[in-house]
Design a protein around this motif. Structure first.
Motif, mmCIF file in Angstrom:
data_model
loop_
_atom_site.group_PDB
_atom_site.id
_atom_site.type_symbol
_atom_site.label_atom_id
_atom_site.label_comp_id
_atom_site.label_asym_id
_atom_site.label_seq_id
_atom_site.Cartn_x
_atom_site.Cartn_y
_atom_site.Cartn_z
ATOM 1 N N ARG A 25 -0.105 0.063 5.105
ATOM 2 C CA ARG A 25 0.844 -0.230 6.232
ATOM 3 C C ARG A 25 0.302 -1.185 7.369
ATOM 4 N NH1 ARG A 25 5.496 2.384 6.840
ATOM 5 N NH2 ARG A 25 4.818 4.037 5.513
ATOM 6 N N ASP A 26 -0.853 -0.963 7.725
ATOM 7 C CA ASP A 26 -1.523 -1.724 8.790
ATOM 8 C C ASP A 26 -2.219 -3.049 8.236
ATOM 9 O OD1 ASP A 26 -3.708 -0.839 7.412
ATOM 10 O OD2 ASP A 26 -4.816 0.022 9.185
ATOM 11 N N GLY A 27 -1.664 -3.295 7.064
ATOM 12 C CA GLY A 27 -2.155 -4.883 6.478
ATOM 13 C C GLY A 27 -3.500 -4.786 5.980
ATOM 14 N N ARG A 28 -3.944 -3.864 5.527
ATOM 15 C CA ARG A 28 -5.380 -4.099 4.923
ATOM 16 C C ARG A 28 -5.019 -4.047 3.270
ATOM 17 N NH1 ARG A 28 -8.773 0.173 5.481
ATOM 18 N NH2 ARG A 28 -7.079 1.374 6.177
ATOM 19 N N ALA A 29 -6.050 -4.848 2.554
ATOM 20 C CA ALA A 29 -6.027 -4.789 1.380
ATOM 21 C C ALA A 29 -7.278 -4.112 0.694
ATOM 22 C CB ALA A 29 -6.078 -6.159 0.668
ATOM 23 N N LEU A 30 -7.116 -3.066 -0.346
ATOM 24 C CA LEU A 30 -8.058 -2.311 -0.699
ATOM 25 C C LEU A 30 -8.216 -2.325 -2.245
ATOM 26 C CD1 LEU A 30 -6.839 -0.659 1.850
ATOM 27 C CD2 LEU A 30 -8.392 1.192 1.110
ATOM 28 N N THR A 31 -9.415 -2.377 -2.963
ATOM 29 C CA THR A 31 -9.526 -2.269 -4.225
ATOM 30 C C THR A 31 -9.197 -0.859 -4.668
ATOM 31 O OG1 THR A 31 -11.118 -4.130 -4.132
ATOM 32 C CG2 THR A 31 -11.013 -2.802 -6.229
ATOM 33 N N ASP A 32 -8.311 -0.750 -5.504
ATOM 34 C CA ASP A 32 -7.993 0.279 -6.174
ATOM 35 C C ASP A 32 -8.781 0.951 -7.764
ATOM 36 O OD1 ASP A 32 -6.670 2.795 -7.040
ATOM 37 O OD2 ASP A 32 -4.748 1.687 -7.217
ATOM 38 N N LEU A 33 -9.813 1.869 -7.174
ATOM 39 C CA LEU A 33 -10.510 2.492 -8.395
ATOM 40 C C LEU A 33 -10.011 3.872 -8.652
ATOM 41 C CD1 LEU A 33 -14.138 1.080 -8.063
ATOM 42 C CD2 LEU A 33 -12.046 0.019 -9.124
ATOM 43 N N ALA A 34 -8.836 4.294 -8.281
ATOM 44 C CA ALA A 34 -8.238 5.588 -8.378
ATOM 45 C C ALA A 34 -7.306 5.521 -9.519
ATOM 46 C CB ALA A 34 -7.573 6.085 -7.148
ATOM 47 N N CYS A 35 -6.421 4.032 -8.903
ATOM 48 C CA CYS A 35 -5.152 3.789 -10.323
ATOM 49 C C CYS A 35 -4.334 5.035 -10.683
ATOM 50 C CB CYS A 35 -5.978 3.283 -11.439
ATOM 51 S SG CYS A 35 -6.706 1.624 -11.112
ATOM 52 N N GLY A 36 -3.772 5.724 -9.516
ATOM 53 C CA GLY A 36 -3.000 6.726 -9.736
ATOM 54 C C GLY A 36 -3.623 8.017 -10.811
ATOM 55 N N PHE A 37 -4.900 8.321 -10.336
ATOM 56 C CA PHE A 37 -5.562 9.199 -11.235
ATOM 57 C C PHE A 37 -5.849 8.816 -12.594
ATOM 58 C CE2 PHE A 37 -3.593 12.349 -7.917
ATOM 59 C CZ PHE A 37 -4.845 12.693 -7.338
ATOM 60 N N GLY A 38 -5.944 7.368 -12.651
ATOM 61 C CA GLY A 38 -5.980 6.856 -14.088
ATOM 62 C C GLY A 38 -5.013 6.435 -14.718
ATOM 63 N N ALA A 39 -3.815 6.740 -14.249
ATOM 64 C CA ALA A 39 -2.440 6.375 -15.040
ATOM 65 C C ALA A 39 -2.279 5.001 -15.051
ATOM 66 C CB ALA A 39 -1.387 7.055 -14.594
ATOM 67 N N VAL A 40 -2.549 4.212 -13.977
ATOM 68 C CA VAL A 40 -1.988 2.823 -13.890
ATOM 69 C C VAL A 40 -3.318 1.773 -14.314
ATOM 70 C CG1 VAL A 40 -1.268 1.100 -12.219
ATOM 71 C CG2 VAL A 40 -1.038 3.382 -11.751
#
Length: 384
Positions: A25-40
């Protein structure tokens, strides 16, 4: 049940995802290594999955217990994935629902109603599934028997304890998570699982492999069950089958009947939206070199996490499923807050879990691992 440190520590509310990146929401981009507990597993908002699901929204959401064309298409694609001798038994919503159905299959097939699981596995949060693996489950069940795992007992002693339960003649099935995703990616030897399957067969007990997390290439092979010489009787898979849309599946060996007592189906089982997501996801997987992509991730993570290993941090995993084990002196919340400034991970106790998407860019994965490694090494050494 187990408890988790906050997975959102240090991160503002997420508003959207794009591939392996989430935007806050505050405009930052994060690399996702959680991926919806592995689902995505194919990344957020994959266009070849979004479009078919959007089309299905305008056609039909749920057909109840009546068969639909999209449901039959999903069933056919699932059948193509399965190891020889297995047949699909329908789509379910959550992994827990699929596990509960598999337990009912075992109970109706064997005429027994008790089950064995291994401590600190993760099969769901119902009273029965939680009671099979967590000693602090809030609602217990006298039908669930929990056996210690390799973090507390040698393999031979574990098998002896299982044999004691099987000898009662009351056990319908032994439930196995071939890699303990919530317990630091612990797994026993291939020989252990082979002996377990053979022991169960001797007593007329079904072996159920819970591959909700490990299935469909997450841990390397299509199914970990395929790496064994002795096949389990039931496969439960995989939270990534709808790329984040709630879906899971169950398959059984051909000789195991689906009796009315198994109570197959539910209100949301095999709904048309889930089936559309499954069809689209599996079609994308068919076009991708999944084994090669996951093998590349494994090599990249092994190299990127070597500094952690040399610093005394436990590193375990395979494929695109890895865990870091921090020392007992490390304060996990500040560590997670630092990591979550740039990278999303999940955590369980002293374990940090990495679940990248199969199609993550190598540069993004390396940069994320460098950030995680630096933060963990500072925490492990007591630095700031």
């Amino acid at each position: 049940m187990s408890t988790r440190p906050s997975i959102a520590a240090g991160a503002s509310d997420i508003v959207r995802g794009d591939g392996s990146t989430v935007h806050t929401r505050d405009g930052r981009a994060l690399t996702d290594l959680a991926c919806g507990f592995g689902a995505v597993f194919l990344g957020h908002a994959h266009p070849d999955i979004v479009a078919p699901v959007q089309r299905q929204v305008g056609l039909m959401w749920s057909g109840g217990s009546y068969p639909t064309a999209i449901q039959e298409q999903a069933k056919g694609l699932i059948a193509e994935l399965l190891p020889t001798g297995f047949r699909p038994c329908g789509l379910y919503s959550t992994g827990m629902e699929a596990v509960e159905f598999a337990l009912r299959v075992a109970a109706s097939h064997t005429g027994r109603n008790q089950f064995v699981g291994f401590a600190r596995s993760m099969h769901g949060k119902s009273s029965l599934t939680a009671g099979l693996c967590w000693d602090n489950a809030s609602i217990g069940s006298n039908r669930a028997h929990m056996v210690p795992f390799i973090d507390t007992l040698p393999e031979a002693d574990i098998l002896d304890r299982v044999a004691t339960h099987l000898a009662t003649g009351m056990i319908a099935a032994v439930l196995v998570e071939p890699v303990q995703g919530s317990n630091g990616c612990l797994r026993a030897s291939a020989g252990f699982y082979q002996q377990l399957v053979e022991l169960c067969r001797e007593h007329g007990v079904l072996t159920i492999f819970d591959e909700i997390l490990t299935g469909l290439y997450r841990s390397g092979p299509r199914f970990r069950a395929e790496t064994l010489h002795a096949s389990p009787d039931v496969l439960i898979f995989a939270k990534c089958i709808g790329n984040g849309f709630p879906a899971s599946s169950v398959a059984v060996l051909d000789h195991i009947p689906l009796l009315p007592g198994a109570l197959p189906g539910s209100t949301f089982a095999s709904n048309s939206l889930a089936a559309a997501a499954v069809v689209a996801t599996l079609q994308v997987m068919q076009r991708l070199p999944m084994r090669e992509l996951v093998a590349d991730i494994e090599r990249g993570l092994q190299q990127a996490l070597e500094r952690c290993r040399l610093a005394g941090i436990g590193v375990r995993g395979s494929g695109a499923l890895w865990a870091l084990e921090l020392g007992s002196h490390v304060e996990m919340q500040p560590l997670l807050q630092e990591i979550h400034q740039r990278v999303l991970v999940t955590a369980q106790g002293r374990f940090i879990r990495l679940l990248p998407a199969a199609n993550i860019e190598a540069e993004a994965l390396l940069a994320a691992c460098q950030h995680i490694t630096s933060a963990c090494m500072r925490a492990q050494s007591g630095g700031t």
